[in-house]
Write a protein that holds these residues in place. Structure first.
Motif, PDB file in Angstrom:
ATOM      1  N   MET A 126     -89.209 -29.267-107.623  1.00  0.00           N
ATOM      2  CA  MET A 126     -90.097 -28.430-106.821  1.00  0.00           C
ATOM      3  C   MET A 126     -89.654 -28.473-105.374  1.00  0.00           C
ATOM      4  SD  MET A 126     -92.938 -26.583-106.875  1.00  0.00           S
ATOM      5  CE  MET A 126     -93.057 -25.518-105.428  1.00  0.00           C
ATOM      6  N   VAL A 127     -89.521 -27.305-104.744  1.00  0.00           N
ATOM      7  CA  VAL A 127     -89.151 -27.205-103.338  1.00  0.00           C
ATOM      8  C   VAL A 127     -90.222 -26.385-102.624  1.00  0.00           C
ATOM      9  CG1 VAL A 127     -87.433 -26.415-101.677  1.00  0.00           C
ATOM     10  CG2 VAL A 127     -86.693 -27.370-103.872  1.00  0.00           C
ATOM     11  N   GLY A 128     -90.842 -26.972-101.609  1.00  0.00           N
ATOM     12  CA  GLY A 128     -91.906 -26.297-100.877  1.00  0.00           C
ATOM     13  C   GLY A 128     -92.393 -27.177 -99.755  1.00  0.00           C
ATOM     14  N   ALA A 129     -93.654 -27.015 -99.352  1.00  0.00           N
ATOM     15  CA  ALA A 129     -94.179 -27.766 -98.209  1.00  0.00           C
ATOM     16  C   ALA A 129     -95.661 -28.052 -98.383  1.00  0.00           C
ATOM     17  CB  ALA A 129     -93.941 -26.990 -96.911  1.00  0.00           C
ATOM     18  N   GLY A 131     -87.645 -32.377-102.764  1.00  0.00           N
ATOM     19  CA  GLY A 131     -87.471 -31.186-101.943  1.00  0.00           C
ATOM     20  C   GLY A 131     -88.763 -30.681-101.325  1.00  0.00           C
ATOM     21  N   VAL A 132     -89.839 -31.449-101.436  1.00  0.00           N
ATOM     22  CA  VAL A 132     -91.117 -31.050-100.833  1.00  0.00           C
ATOM     23  C   VAL A 132     -91.198 -31.619 -99.425  1.00  0.00           C
ATOM     24  CG1 VAL A 132     -93.633 -31.198-100.979  1.00  0.00           C
ATOM     25  CG2 VAL A 132     -92.276 -30.899-103.061  1.00  0.00           C
ATOM     26  N   LEU A 190     -83.527 -26.381-100.231  1.00  0.00           N
ATOM     27  CA  LEU A 190     -82.913 -26.381-101.563  1.00  0.00           C
ATOM     28  C   LEU A 190     -81.714 -27.317-101.612  1.00  0.00           C
ATOM     29  CD1 LEU A 190     -83.055 -22.574-102.376  1.00  0.00           C
ATOM     30  CD2 LEU A 190     -84.172 -24.383-103.682  1.00  0.00           C
ATOM     31  N   GLY A 191     -81.043 -27.505-100.471  1.00  0.00           N
ATOM     32  CA  GLY A 191     -79.908 -28.422-100.417  1.00  0.00           C
ATOM     33  C   GLY A 191     -78.886 -28.105-101.486  1.00  0.00           C
ATOM     34  N   ARG A 192     -78.472 -29.140-102.204  1.00  0.00           N
ATOM     35  CA  ARG A 192     -77.487 -28.983-103.273  1.00  0.00           C
ATOM     36  C   ARG A 192     -78.113 -29.112-104.658  1.00  0.00           C
ATOM     37  NH1 ARG A 192     -72.893 -26.359-102.018  1.00  0.00           N
ATOM     38  NH2 ARG A 192     -72.394 -26.782 -99.826  1.00  0.00           N
ATOM     39  N   ARG A 193     -79.383 -28.750-104.756  1.00  0.00           N
ATOM     40  CA  ARG A 193     -80.088 -28.926-106.021  1.00  0.00           C
ATOM     41  C   ARG A 193     -79.671 -27.917-107.079  1.00  0.00           C
ATOM     42  NH1 ARG A 193     -83.359 -30.465-102.007  1.00  0.00           N
ATOM     43  NH2 ARG A 193     -84.425 -32.481-102.289  1.00  0.00           N
ATOM     44  N   LEU A 194     -79.077 -26.811-106.686  1.00  0.00           N
ATOM     45  CA  LEU A 194     -78.746 -25.744-107.625  1.00  0.00           C
ATOM     46  C   LEU A 194     -77.262 -25.731-107.957  1.00  0.00           C
ATOM     47  CD1 LEU A 194     -80.882 -22.943-106.023  1.00  0.00           C
ATOM     48  CD2 LEU A 194     -81.085 -23.650-108.408  1.00  0.00           C
ATOM     49  N   GLY A 195     -76.963 -25.496-109.239  1.00  0.00           N
ATOM     50  CA  GLY A 195     -75.584 -25.364-109.661  1.00  0.00           C
ATOM     51  C   GLY A 195     -75.460 -24.330-110.760  1.00  0.00           C
TER      52      GLY A 195
END
Length: 305
Positions: free
Chosen positions: A55-58, A81-82, A119-124
């Protein structure tokens, strides 16, 4: 891996005899507090459907933050990623009437500070990025750009309803909308607004898939020259708040496992039917074994083994 970039809220839910009209006050006996937000709901739905999820958010620096993240944490969603920001955690004020229809007001709070750079490097390659519109649309576009640059698939749930930036449409592998959202997206894009015609036109224009959820009528999906209408699974309706998010998260999890579009829609429809049987958004989200059981029942009703 499914990465969800989206909203994280606390839902304040009250039961009412009927939903208020403009300028009207109606009374409810009490209220309940649940974790929510479309992004967080879909992340938890995908996790409970068996996917590895980030999960990526705030969230804010307040007492609601722990409540908002509690079930995501308990179910093992990656929360690294929060971000914690100087704004109140988002809330949604939800009224549910005796027919299980709802009325929702969202105060974005910290969600307005969500940053795609997190998101950084979380996606591939092979991952799925799942997006909605309860965070800034410019950041949604940036998130999609990051995902495509890394070989990930991008799925948008265009909710709340509104026009979709053509630059974002060009990055999508698939779109999930309900009937109202289909009409809004279609009108803005110069496409048909009737659900099935919209789905066919959108899929033809983009080369991706399009799914339109139809509430009690199930869902319609199309990709390439193939089109599928999946009826709703039987359910005892108590609260429809999380039905759409249950569909989207479980559908994404099924695609992540390698299921074809039609089977993924069956899983989504089954999850949505289970979610309406329990009060509260995240507490109602079903787990993989229960989804599979209802999906098998739905397949049998369609004459499949």
């Amino acid at each position: 891996m499914i990465v969800v970039f989206g909203s994280i809220n606390v839902d304040l839910v009250t039961a009412v005899d009927r939903l208020p009209g403009p300028g009207e006050t109606v009374k409810g006996p009490d209220y309940q507090t649940f974790p929510g937000g479309k992004g967080a709901n879909q992340a938890l739905a995908a996790r409970r459907a068996g996917a590895e999820v980030a999960m990526v958010g705030a969230v804010g620096r307040d007492g609601f933050a722990d409540t908002a993240l509690a079930l995501l944490k308990a179910d093992g969603v990656d929360l690294s990623g929060v971000s914690v920001v100087d704004a109140p955690t988002g809330i949604a004020m939800i009224a549910v009437d005796r027919r299980a229809e709802n009325q929702i007001i969202v105060a974005s709070g910290a969600n307005s500070r969500a940053d795609a750079a997190t998101l950084g490097r979380r996606l591939g390659a092979g991952d799925i990025l799942l997006l909605q519109f309860e965070v800034p649309e410019g950041e949604v576009l940036r998130a999609a750009e990051i995902a495509k640059s890394r070989g990930a698939r991008v799925i948008l749930n265009a909710a709340p309803a509104g026009p979709v930036d053509p630059s974002l449409i060009a990055l999508l592998d698939g779109l999930v909308v309900n009937e109202h959202e289909a009409a809004e997206v279609g009108a803005a894009a110069g496409l048909p607004t009737e659900p099935t015609a919209f789905a066919a036109a959108f899929a033809d224009a983009t080369g991706g898939f399009c799914v339109v959820t139809l509430g009690a009528e199930g869902a319609y999906a199309t990709v390439g020259s193939a089109a599928y209408r999946i009826p709703a699974a039987a359910a005892t309706v108590v609260d429809t708040t999380a039905a759409g998010d249950a569909f989207v998260g479980s559908f994404a999890a099924a695609l992540g496992r390698g299921l074809e579009l039609r089977d993924a829609v069956i899983e989504g429809v089954s999850a949505g039917s289970l979610a309406v049987e329990t009060t509260g958004a995240q507490p109602s989200l079903p787990r993989r074994a229960t989804i599979a059981e209802r999906a098998d029942k739905l397949r049998r009703s369609l004459g499949e083994a």
